[in-house]
Design a protein around this motif. Structure first.
Motif, PDB file in Angstrom:
ATOM      1  N   GLY A 223       5.658 -14.598   5.943  1.00 25.86           N
ATOM      2  CA  GLY A 223       4.840 -15.206   6.472  1.00 25.86           C
ATOM      3  C   GLY A 223       3.932 -14.675   7.749  1.00 25.86           C
ATOM      4  O   GLY A 223       4.332 -13.333   8.128  1.00 25.86           O
TER       5      GLY A 223
ATOM      6  N   SER B  52       9.794 -10.264  11.237  1.00 29.59           N
ATOM      7  CA  SER B  52       9.427 -10.032   9.750  1.00 29.59           C
ATOM      8  C   SER B  52      10.684  -9.113   9.424  1.00 29.59           C
ATOM      9  O   SER B  52      10.719  -8.070   8.883  1.00 29.59           O
ATOM     10  CB  SER B  52       8.421  -9.044   9.702  1.00 29.59           C
ATOM     11  OG  SER B  52       7.254  -9.692   9.994  1.00 29.59           O
TER      12      SER B  52
ATOM     13  N   ALA C 299       6.153  -8.024  14.399  1.00 24.03           N
ATOM     14  CA  ALA C 299       6.372  -7.676  12.895  1.00 24.03           C
ATOM     15  C   ALA C 299       6.517  -6.342  12.704  1.00 24.03           C
ATOM     16  O   ALA C 299       6.687  -5.765  11.672  1.00 24.03           O
ATOM     17  CB  ALA C 299       4.842  -8.117  12.006  1.00 24.03           C
ATOM     18  N   ARG C 300       6.740  -5.391  13.617  1.00 18.97           N
ATOM     19  CA  ARG C 300       6.920  -3.999  13.286  1.00 18.97           C
ATOM     20  C   ARG C 300       8.385  -3.803  12.891  1.00 18.97           C
ATOM     21  O   ARG C 300       9.368  -4.304  13.195  1.00 18.97           O
ATOM     22  CB  ARG C 300       6.962  -3.392  14.826  1.00 18.97           C
ATOM     23  CG  ARG C 300       5.506  -2.468  15.016  1.00 18.97           C
ATOM     24  CD  ARG C 300       5.705  -1.538  16.391  1.00 18.97           C
ATOM     25  NE  ARG C 300       7.046  -0.931  16.354  1.00 18.97           N
ATOM     26  CZ  ARG C 300       7.121  -0.049  17.480  1.00 18.97           C
ATOM     27  NH1 ARG C 300       6.266  -0.072  18.379  1.00 18.97           N
ATOM     28  NH2 ARG C 300       8.163   0.751  17.547  1.00 18.97           N
ATOM     29  N   PRO C 301       8.141  -2.768  11.773  1.00 20.26           N
ATOM     30  CA  PRO C 301       9.414  -2.479  11.338  1.00 20.26           C
ATOM     31  C   PRO C 301      10.328  -1.795  12.271  1.00 20.26           C
ATOM     32  O   PRO C 301       9.946  -1.174  13.046  1.00 20.26           O
ATOM     33  CB  PRO C 301       9.328  -1.562   9.831  1.00 20.26           C
ATOM     34  CG  PRO C 301       7.801  -0.803  10.448  1.00 20.26           C
ATOM     35  CD  PRO C 301       7.285  -1.978  11.270  1.00 20.26           C
TER      36      PRO C 301
ATOM     37  N   ILE D 217       8.126  -5.500   5.630  1.00 19.20           N
ATOM     38  CA  ILE D 217       7.327  -6.772   5.154  1.00 19.20           C
ATOM     39  C   ILE D 217       5.754  -6.497   5.828  1.00 19.20           C
ATOM     40  O   ILE D 217       5.907  -6.349   6.985  1.00 19.20           O
ATOM     41  CB  ILE D 217       7.979  -8.149   5.810  1.00 19.20           C
ATOM     42  CG1 ILE D 217       9.380  -8.288   4.853  1.00 19.20           C
ATOM     43  CG2 ILE D 217       7.062  -8.988   5.774  1.00 19.20           C
ATOM     44  CD1 ILE D 217       9.995  -9.277   5.233  1.00 19.20           C
TER      45      ILE D 217
ATOM     46  N   PRO E  59       3.186  -8.892   6.721  1.00 18.40           N
ATOM     47  CA  PRO E  59       2.776 -10.437   6.714  1.00 18.40           C
ATOM     48  C   PRO E  59       1.845 -10.933   6.008  1.00 18.40           C
ATOM     49  O   PRO E  59       0.610 -10.324   6.103  1.00 18.40           O
ATOM     50  CB  PRO E  59       2.872 -10.666   8.416  1.00 18.40           C
ATOM     51  CG  PRO E  59       3.434  -9.480   8.979  1.00 18.40           C
ATOM     52  CD  PRO E  59       3.218  -8.252   8.042  1.00 18.40           C
ATOM     53  N   ARG E  60       1.992 -12.058   5.411  1.00 20.38           N
ATOM     54  CA  ARG E  60       0.979 -12.485   4.573  1.00 20.38           C
ATOM     55  C   ARG E  60       0.766 -13.915   4.738  1.00 20.38           C
ATOM     56  O   ARG E  60       1.718 -14.695   4.918  1.00 20.38           O
ATOM     57  CB  ARG E  60       0.794 -12.330   2.963  1.00 20.38           C
ATOM     58  CG  ARG E  60       0.911 -10.837   2.711  1.00 20.38           C
ATOM     59  CD  ARG E  60       1.209 -10.622   1.221  1.00 20.38           C
ATOM     60  NE  ARG E  60       0.011 -11.273   0.451  1.00 20.38           N
ATOM     61  CZ  ARG E  60       0.145 -11.054  -0.954  1.00 20.38           C
ATOM     62  NH1 ARG E  60       0.573 -10.433  -1.459  1.00 20.38           N
ATOM     63  NH2 ARG E  60      -0.806 -12.185  -1.611  1.00 20.38           N
TER      64      ARG E  60
ATOM     65  N   LYS F 249       4.637 -13.005  -0.876  1.00 21.35           N
ATOM     66  CA  LYS F 249       5.559 -11.911  -0.491  1.00 21.35           C
ATOM     67  C   LYS F 249       4.833 -10.444  -0.398  1.00 21.35           C
ATOM     68  O   LYS F 249       4.663 -10.113  -1.662  1.00 21.35           O
ATOM     69  CB  LYS F 249       6.873 -12.095  -0.996  1.00 21.35           C
ATOM     70  CG  LYS F 249       7.595 -13.520  -1.167  1.00 21.35           C
ATOM     71  CD  LYS F 249       8.921 -13.091  -1.808  1.00 21.35           C
ATOM     72  CE  LYS F 249       9.583 -14.714  -1.936  1.00 21.35           C
ATOM     73  NZ  LYS F 249      10.890 -14.562  -2.416  1.00 21.35           N
TER      74      LYS F 249
ATOM     75  N   VAL G 297       6.672  -6.860   0.212  1.00 21.99           N
ATOM     76  CA  VAL G 297       7.302  -6.032   0.705  1.00 21.99           C
ATOM     77  C   VAL G 297       6.928  -4.388   0.349  1.00 21.99           C
ATOM     78  O   VAL G 297       6.728  -4.057  -0.983  1.00 21.99           O
ATOM     79  CB  VAL G 297       8.935  -5.900   0.253  1.00 21.99           C
ATOM     80  CG1 VAL G 297       9.697  -5.097   0.960  1.00 21.99           C
ATOM     81  CG2 VAL G 297       9.201  -7.491   0.779  1.00 21.99           C
TER      82      VAL G 297
END
Lengths: 191, 191
Positions: A101, A142, B164-166, B174, B176-177, B181, B183
């Motif tokens: 999300g 995330s 949200a950073r990998p 991911i 974000p949405r 989903k 990915v």
């Protein structure tokens, strides 16, 4: 002392905190009772009103009833044979917690303005339909982690870190200590 | 434009965030792997460096190694045959999370000043000795709830809500949405 801008008036006009209910979906009786119990205990300790559980599981209901009897409050686990009924009955935003999300910090201002919130958390299995039914799909980071943690952090942001005060009607309460354990019986308790 | 009190200078002089390690004690192999895995996943997602696990359990180690391979970072579960050795090797405060401890908000200013912190969490069984070995016994609320939640909230207070950073070296991340989903595979990943 004016009539609107003193410190105490500012405090008084601070918006009320939202009332939060939880819906746990995708529970697997026999496999998930411990995790769903953790979710429910966190919801209770952090100030949510109740947790709907789908599908129903008497083990989790009984476990939280025992906690309420000893530690007070009115929190309960409510069996939910239909999760969509719970979602459709919600009187405020439906907030589905999912690692896919939108980041929590971005949505927090809107969530804090709500009067009632239904938080939805899945376990290993989540009905895909929930992504469409939710008002917001919200992530706490995330990365894969835990629905227990996601519920805790969202409630902490909405309602604050829980204090040390016992819940109403508690039979026993903890006296916080630097070392060891102190649990005292509450006099006059009728619970 | 002075040389020490502008907004950016104030930000620059903000103390660095502590490095946090976790020690999970009282793990019961065969019974607790899911909960200990949740604790480890939360520690990783919220920015801790590693989790020592006592007694050791290869299931949890493997599970987090799989997550690291896909989602990146350097977090690992380290088997700890002796939990006291981990506590004695700590180079900063040892913070035992327990519902019987002192309220988190009271201790936060001291914890935020530390450069390294060892967080200790028990499960159903906690060696009583830990109350004496810890620098601080700290509670997140004085109600029964979940070690998964306690770890999440303490890390949120010390390190912030995860973004949200990998993680470095992730094979997938991911996006974000608001719905559904997303990915994506990370190009050039060698993990």
């Amino acid at each position: 002392m004016g009539t609107g801008s003193s410190g105490s008036a500012a405090r008084a006009s601070r918006p009320a905190r939202p009332r939060v209910e939880l819906l746990r979906v995708g529970h697997r009786p026999g496999r998930d009772p411990r995790l769903s119990t953790h979710v429910a205990l966190v919801a209770r300790a952090f100030g949510a009103e109740r947790m709907y559980l789908h599908p129903p599981d008497a083990t989790v209901v009984a476990s939280l009833a025992g906690v309420r009897e000893r530690w007070g409050g009115t929190f309960e686990v409510v069996p939910a044979p239909s999760w969509t009924s719970v979602v459709h009955a919600a009187r405020g935003p439906v907030v589905h917690l999912t690692m896919y999300g939108q980041p929590l910090p971005r949505l927090l201002p809107r969530l804090r303005r709500a009067r009632e919130i239904l938080l939805v958390v899945g376990g290993a299995k989540v009905p895909p339909k929930i992504y469409g039914e939710a008002t917001f799909n919200v992530s706490v980071g995330s990365q894969p982690h835990s629905e227990v943690a996601a519920v805790a952090v969202v409630l902490r942001e909405l309602l604050g870190i829980p204090g040390a005060r016992p819940f109403a009607g508690a039979r026993q309460r903890i006296v916080p200590r630097a070392r060891g354990k102190s649990v005292v019986q509450v006099r006059g308790s009728t619970a």
